[in-house]
Design a protein around this motif. Sequence first.
Motif, PDB file in Angstrom:
ATOM      1  N   PRO A  17      29.031  12.899  -1.978  1.00  0.00           N
ATOM      2  CA  PRO A  17      29.141  14.568  -1.801  1.00  0.00           C
ATOM      3  C   PRO A  17      28.034  15.341  -2.350  1.00  0.00           C
ATOM      4  CG  PRO A  17      31.058  13.268  -2.856  1.00  0.00           C
ATOM      5  CD  PRO A  17      29.150  12.778  -3.233  1.00  0.00           C
ATOM      6  N   LEU A  18      27.120  15.246  -3.516  1.00  0.00           N
ATOM      7  CA  LEU A  18      26.101  16.376  -4.109  1.00  0.00           C
ATOM      8  C   LEU A  18      24.973  15.944  -2.851  1.00  0.00           C
ATOM      9  CD1 LEU A  18      25.365  15.283  -7.509  1.00  0.00           C
ATOM     10  CD2 LEU A  18      26.955  17.161  -7.159  1.00  0.00           C
ATOM     11  N   TRP A  19      24.765  14.686  -2.340  1.00  0.00           N
ATOM     12  CA  TRP A  19      23.677  14.886  -1.473  1.00  0.00           C
ATOM     13  C   TRP A  19      23.935  15.132   0.494  1.00  0.00           C
ATOM     14  CZ3 TRP A  19      23.711  12.299   3.410  1.00  0.00           C
ATOM     15  CH2 TRP A  19      23.782  10.728   3.259  1.00  0.00           C
ATOM     16  N   PHE A  20      25.028  15.082   0.726  1.00  0.00           N
ATOM     17  CA  PHE A  20      25.315  15.770   1.831  1.00  0.00           C
ATOM     18  C   PHE A  20      25.225  16.931   1.580  1.00  0.00           C
ATOM     19  CE2 PHE A  20      28.956  15.913   5.165  1.00  0.00           C
ATOM     20  CZ  PHE A  20      28.733  15.306   5.867  1.00  0.00           C
ATOM     21  N   PHE A  21      26.209  17.801   0.731  1.00  0.00           N
ATOM     22  CA  PHE A  21      26.060  18.850   0.945  1.00  0.00           C
ATOM     23  C   PHE A  21      24.364  19.460   0.794  1.00  0.00           C
ATOM     24  CE2 PHE A  21      26.244  23.111  -1.750  1.00  0.00           C
ATOM     25  CZ  PHE A  21      27.186  23.613  -0.022  1.00  0.00           C
ATOM     26  N   ALA A  22      23.796  19.028   0.187  1.00  0.00           N
ATOM     27  CA  ALA A  22      21.899  19.664   0.046  1.00  0.00           C
ATOM     28  C   ALA A  22      21.735  18.828   0.819  1.00  0.00           C
ATOM     29  CB  ALA A  22      21.583  18.613  -1.109  1.00  0.00           C
ATOM     30  N   ALA A  23      22.212  18.520   1.729  1.00  0.00           N
ATOM     31  CA  ALA A  23      21.824  17.825   3.107  1.00  0.00           C
ATOM     32  C   ALA A  23      21.418  19.163   4.889  1.00  0.00           C
ATOM     33  CB  ALA A  23      21.687  16.547   3.878  1.00  0.00           C
ATOM     34  N   ILE A  24      23.088  19.107   4.007  1.00  0.00           N
ATOM     35  CA  ILE A  24      23.201  20.316   5.373  1.00  0.00           C
ATOM     36  C   ILE A  24      23.164  21.466   4.775  1.00  0.00           C
ATOM     37  CG2 ILE A  24      25.655  21.730   6.018  1.00  0.00           C
ATOM     38  CD1 ILE A  24      27.486  18.861   5.633  1.00  0.00           C
ATOM     39  N   LEU A  25      22.999  22.003   3.779  1.00  0.00           N
ATOM     40  CA  LEU A  25      22.707  23.121   3.341  1.00  0.00           C
ATOM     41  C   LEU A  25      21.130  22.897   3.710  1.00  0.00           C
ATOM     42  CD1 LEU A  25      23.966  24.413   0.043  1.00  0.00           C
ATOM     43  CD2 LEU A  25      24.082  25.623   2.129  1.00  0.00           C
ATOM     44  N   TRP A  26      20.252  21.419   3.244  1.00  0.00           N
ATOM     45  CA  TRP A  26      18.889  22.651   4.239  1.00  0.00           C
ATOM     46  C   TRP A  26      18.433  22.041   4.975  1.00  0.00           C
ATOM     47  CZ3 TRP A  26      14.361  23.530   2.003  1.00  0.00           C
ATOM     48  CH2 TRP A  26      13.048  22.990   2.500  1.00  0.00           C
ATOM     49  N   GLY A  27      19.156  21.383   5.823  1.00  0.00           N
ATOM     50  CA  GLY A  27      19.022  20.928   7.667  1.00  0.00           C
ATOM     51  C   GLY A  27      18.875  22.654   7.918  1.00  0.00           C
TER      52      GLY A  27
END
Length: 99
Positions: A17-27
């Motif tokens: 959940p952490l890196w998925f959310f971070a990936a969406i925000l970064w993308g």
Amino acid sequence: MFWETIAACVLLLGAFPLWFFAAILWGAFVAVTALIHAVFATGSGSDDIWAVPVGAVLVGFEAAWSVPSWIWNWAKYEHPWWAVVIGVTIIALAGESRR
């Protein structure tokens, strides 16, 4: 090599959940900045109006995909023991919060 792969899987699955959310925000951030840069660089004289937003979306997907690949490389090749510690800690904290 096998145990390093297990360490990377523990970190990626435990922190999903952490890196998925971070990936969406970064993308999304990279896509918006690429769109703004492309609009100002090309101006209003562009013949192909769809090339700018499609290019920005593709850049955003590429940036979002770089987050889990970066985590995988860090966990497998650089710090597998830290990956296990962090992954198990996140899994334990997530289990505690569900009780």
